[in-house]
Design an enzyme around this catalytic site. Structure first.
Site, mmCIF file in Angstrom:
data_model
loop_
_atom_site.group_PDB
_atom_site.id
_atom_site.type_symbol
_atom_site.label_atom_id
_atom_site.label_comp_id
_atom_site.label_asym_id
_atom_site.label_seq_id
_atom_site.Cartn_x
_atom_site.Cartn_y
_atom_site.Cartn_z
ATOM 1 N N PHE A 1 -0.909 5.910 -19.270
ATOM 2 C CA PHE A 1 -0.416 5.296 -18.029
ATOM 3 C C PHE A 1 0.302 6.290 -17.118
ATOM 4 O O PHE A 1 0.952 5.876 -16.163
ATOM 5 C CB PHE A 1 0.533 4.135 -18.364
ATOM 6 C CG PHE A 1 -0.126 3.066 -19.183
ATOM 7 C CD1 PHE A 1 -0.866 2.060 -18.576
ATOM 8 C CD2 PHE A 1 -0.051 3.079 -20.570
ATOM 9 C CE1 PHE A 1 -1.501 1.082 -19.331
ATOM 10 C CE2 PHE A 1 -0.683 2.111 -21.338
ATOM 11 C CZ PHE A 1 -1.408 1.106 -20.713
ATOM 12 N N LEU A 2 0.217 7.588 -17.416
ATOM 13 C CA LEU A 2 0.993 8.548 -16.618
ATOM 14 C C LEU A 2 0.565 8.555 -15.156
ATOM 15 O O LEU A 2 -0.552 8.166 -14.817
ATOM 16 C CB LEU A 2 0.865 9.959 -17.201
ATOM 17 C CG LEU A 2 -0.504 10.651 -17.213
ATOM 18 C CD1 LEU A 2 -0.876 11.243 -15.878
ATOM 19 C CD2 LEU A 2 -0.515 11.720 -18.272
ATOM 20 N N ARG A 3 1.515 9.015 -14.303
ATOM 21 C CA ARG A 3 1.210 9.165 -12.877
ATOM 22 C C ARG A 3 1.093 10.650 -12.574
ATOM 23 O O ARG A 3 1.976 11.416 -12.949
ATOM 24 C CB ARG A 3 2.361 8.600 -12.024
ATOM 25 C CG ARG A 3 2.607 7.132 -12.193
ATOM 26 C CD ARG A 3 3.994 6.770 -11.712
ATOM 27 N NE ARG A 3 5.036 7.447 -12.495
ATOM 28 C CZ ARG A 3 6.326 7.474 -12.162
ATOM 29 N NH1 ARG A 3 6.735 6.893 -11.052
ATOM 30 N NH2 ARG A 3 7.214 8.105 -12.920
ATOM 31 N N GLU A 4 0.015 11.046 -11.899
ATOM 32 C CA GLU A 4 -0.076 12.445 -11.483
ATOM 33 C C GLU A 4 1.099 12.758 -10.575
ATOM 34 O O GLU A 4 1.515 11.915 -9.789
ATOM 35 C CB GLU A 4 -1.384 12.695 -10.735
ATOM 36 C CG GLU A 4 -2.503 13.004 -11.677
ATOM 37 C CD GLU A 4 -3.824 13.231 -10.971
ATOM 38 O OE1 GLU A 4 -3.826 13.817 -9.883
ATOM 39 O OE2 GLU A 4 -4.841 12.789 -11.524
ATOM 40 N N PHE B 1 5.587 -0.434 -5.479
ATOM 41 C CA PHE B 1 4.177 -0.551 -5.072
ATOM 42 C C PHE B 1 3.963 -1.568 -3.950
ATOM 43 O O PHE B 1 2.892 -2.105 -3.806
ATOM 44 C CB PHE B 1 3.264 -0.840 -6.273
ATOM 45 C CG PHE B 1 3.006 0.405 -7.067
ATOM 46 C CD1 PHE B 1 1.810 1.090 -6.925
ATOM 47 C CD2 PHE B 1 3.962 0.923 -7.911
ATOM 48 C CE1 PHE B 1 1.575 2.262 -7.615
ATOM 49 C CE2 PHE B 1 3.753 2.108 -8.612
ATOM 50 C CZ PHE B 1 2.550 2.780 -8.465
ATOM 51 N N ALA C 1 3.569 -0.230 2.384
ATOM 52 C CA ALA C 1 2.350 -0.218 3.199
ATOM 53 C C ALA C 1 2.065 1.228 3.589
ATOM 54 O O ALA C 1 2.971 2.052 3.677
ATOM 55 C CB ALA C 1 2.574 -1.067 4.439
ATOM 56 N N THR D 1 -9.569 6.214 -19.931
ATOM 57 C CA THR D 1 -9.647 4.814 -19.508
ATOM 58 C C THR D 1 -11.081 4.322 -19.686
ATOM 59 O O THR D 1 -11.990 4.818 -19.019
ATOM 60 C CB THR D 1 -9.219 4.712 -18.024
ATOM 61 O OG1 THR D 1 -7.904 5.260 -17.912
ATOM 62 C CG2 THR D 1 -9.239 3.281 -17.538
ATOM 63 N N CYS E 1 -7.624 7.392 -10.322
ATOM 64 C CA CYS E 1 -7.556 6.194 -11.168
ATOM 65 C C CYS E 1 -7.784 4.881 -10.438
ATOM 66 O O CYS E 1 -8.738 4.173 -10.744
ATOM 67 C CB CYS E 1 -6.214 6.167 -11.890
ATOM 68 S SG CYS E 1 -6.110 7.467 -13.124
#
Ligand code: NAD
Length: 461
Positions: free
Chosen positions: A169-172, A269, A272, A135, A280
């Protein structure tokens, strides 16, 4: 693409690099393409672990796939770019781009990787397309990476090699799945021919995935904009959750469910909680704030995303203390969950660290007991670097035993399975403060004291 064999090189085998290298090697096999992933890292210990089939970090599903591609010789790790550069068509730069204390981007790894690639390219016969997957802020690929490679290789872009920005754009925690099923592939190109080479490569391996070609700088900005927007949704939900807590009968999860059903918004997303962490969102939003200021603009909204996130752990600890009876002294607090999110051992910018730091400042808190199913070792290191002393519990039961409050900080599945009666039996003063909204408030509140982020006083029907 006329050839059906295609080799790639990954420079930087962290979360992004290794999972990408492993998945592309696996896809090569599935699509019957002769594809080897050469994975380069500057740390020899990491490359040795990878070659032995052991990932240097935990990521769901990675170990099995790594062992498979190593056994089939589809992936090879090394510290030397020059060893393989003649065999590769595409090089992905996947080194870290951490933030400095002032929020700006630290480019030391990008610079060293560009230099190493440039030096290796000097005597190479191949003309690879070099893709920056790390990034990086708009302008970095063109104005930082490219000149370093040209200088150290003595070669010219578009003639001797290609340059592109292809953000990840991967998510861990879901890195394997996300590499196999990306929502989209963004290809930022300087030259149409190189864009087509990389487009063909992805179409062979991941046919059907939306693929967008654009300018290098647009591609770089897509990544920051995506992360800032996702982080904004979380901070927005947290601001509304603070308001919800002041209104008896209001529950932010119900509110966000109602809001999220609007197709224009989506419920994703809008959870809360105690805020976002990880490698990231915090650093990317900070870098975008810094970048916006340097463009002589005021990052009003972007700055608020960070402000809300930084204050949310303090708000959580305040919520805890407001609900502890005044006469209770020498408190023992249990913290369930240390990793920044479930499915990973990553502790970078984990909210648990902020929460523990704030707990430490409260005189009444005598003991902090912590537990995590995966991240205990990383947490031990992080907390010792911060000189914070806590008690590490081997089991969930050991952690909540005899405590006065239990904080849910990471939403691991194992914590979701804990029954109210377990808390009731083991804790000195059964009180659960749910920072991730993992429990059914009705079930919990009737048995033990239960409070949660975004939950106004529970209405008594
Ligand atoms: P990381 O810190 O886990 O891994 C980086 C690796 O690069 C390390 O193993 C390091 O030893 C190696 N390295 C550093 N300099 C090198 C050099 N000159 N040559 C070879 N290896 C070198 O980083 P990460 O989390 O994988 O992130 C990489 C990039 O991808 C960052 O820019 C990050 O913002 C971005 N990104 C990360 C994620 C994520 O979830 N982690 C998701 C999307 C994008």
């Amino acid at each position: 693409m006329s050839r059906i064999d295609m080799n790639i090189m990954i420079v930087g085998t962290g979360y992004v690099g290794l999972t990408t290298g492993v998945v592309l090697a696996k896809l090569g096999k599935e699509k019957k393409i002769s594809l080897t992933s050469y994975c380069i890292d500057s740390i020899q210990e990491k490359t040795e672990m990878i070659n032995a089939g052991t990932p240097p970090f935990y990521e769901q599903g990675l170990e099995v796939l790594l062992k498979e591609v190593i056994k089939e010789k589809r992936l090879l790790a090394s510290t030397h770019i020059a060893e393989f550069i003649n065999d590769v068509d595409i090089i992905f730069i996947c080194v870290g781009t951490p933030s400095r204390d002032d929020g700006s981007m630290d480019l030391q790894f990008i610079q060293s990787a560009s230099r190493d690639i440039g030096n290796a390219l000097r005597s190479a016969k191949s003309k690879p397309v070099i893709c920056v997957k790390s990034t990086v802020l708009p302008g970095t690929t063109r104005n930082v990476v490219l000149p370093i490679i040209e200088k150290h290789s003595g070669k010219k872009v578009n003639h001797d090699f290609g340059i592109m920005a292809t953000p990840e754009f991967l998510r861990e925690g879901n890195a394997i799945h996300d590499n196999l099923h990306p929502d989209r592939i963004i290809l930022g190109e300087m030259n149409e021919r190189h864009g087509r080479i990389v487009e063909d490569f992805y179409e062979k391996l991941l046919s059907g995935v939306p693929l967008l070609r654009m300018s290098i700088e647009s591609a770089e900005l897509v990544k920051y904009t995506s992360n800032a927007l996702l982080a904004m949704k979380i901070s927005f939900a947290n601001e509304i959750s603070r308001l919800a807590e002041t209104i008896p009968g209001v529950d932010v999860t119900e509110v966000m469910k109602g809001v999220g059903l609007d197709e224009r918004i989506s419920s994703k997303f809008l959870n809360a909680g105690v805020g976002f962490g990880g490698s990231c969102f915090p650093k990317d939003v900070s870098a975008l704030v810094d970048f916006t200021k340097r463009q002589d603009l005021v990052p009003h909204l972007l700055q608020s995303i960070l402000d809300i996130n930084e204050t949310q752990p303090i708000h959580f600890v305040n919520l805890l203390m407001k609900n502890i009876p005044e006469d209770l002294e020498d408190l023992t607090i249990s913290v369930l969950g240390l990793a920044f999110k479930p499915g990973t051992s990553d502790m970078r910018h984990a909210r648990s660290l902020k929460i523990i730091e704030h707990l430490k400042q409260i005189k009444k808190v005598k003991t902090i007991k912590v537990h995590d199913p995966i991240a205990m070792e990383t947490a031990r290191e992080e907390l010792s670097n911060l000189k914070i002393d806590v008690t590490f519990s081997k089991t969930i039961e050991e952690c909540i035993q005899d405590s006065d409050a239990c904080l849910i900080v990471t939403e691991w599945d194992v914590y979701k399975k804990i029954l109210p009666k377990t808390y009731q039996e083991l804790m000195r003063n059964p009180f659960v403060l749910d920072g991730r909204r993992i429990y059914d408030k009705n079930e919990f509140s009737s048995k033990i004291k239960y409070k949660a982020i975004g939950l106004g006083e529970i209405s008594k029907k």
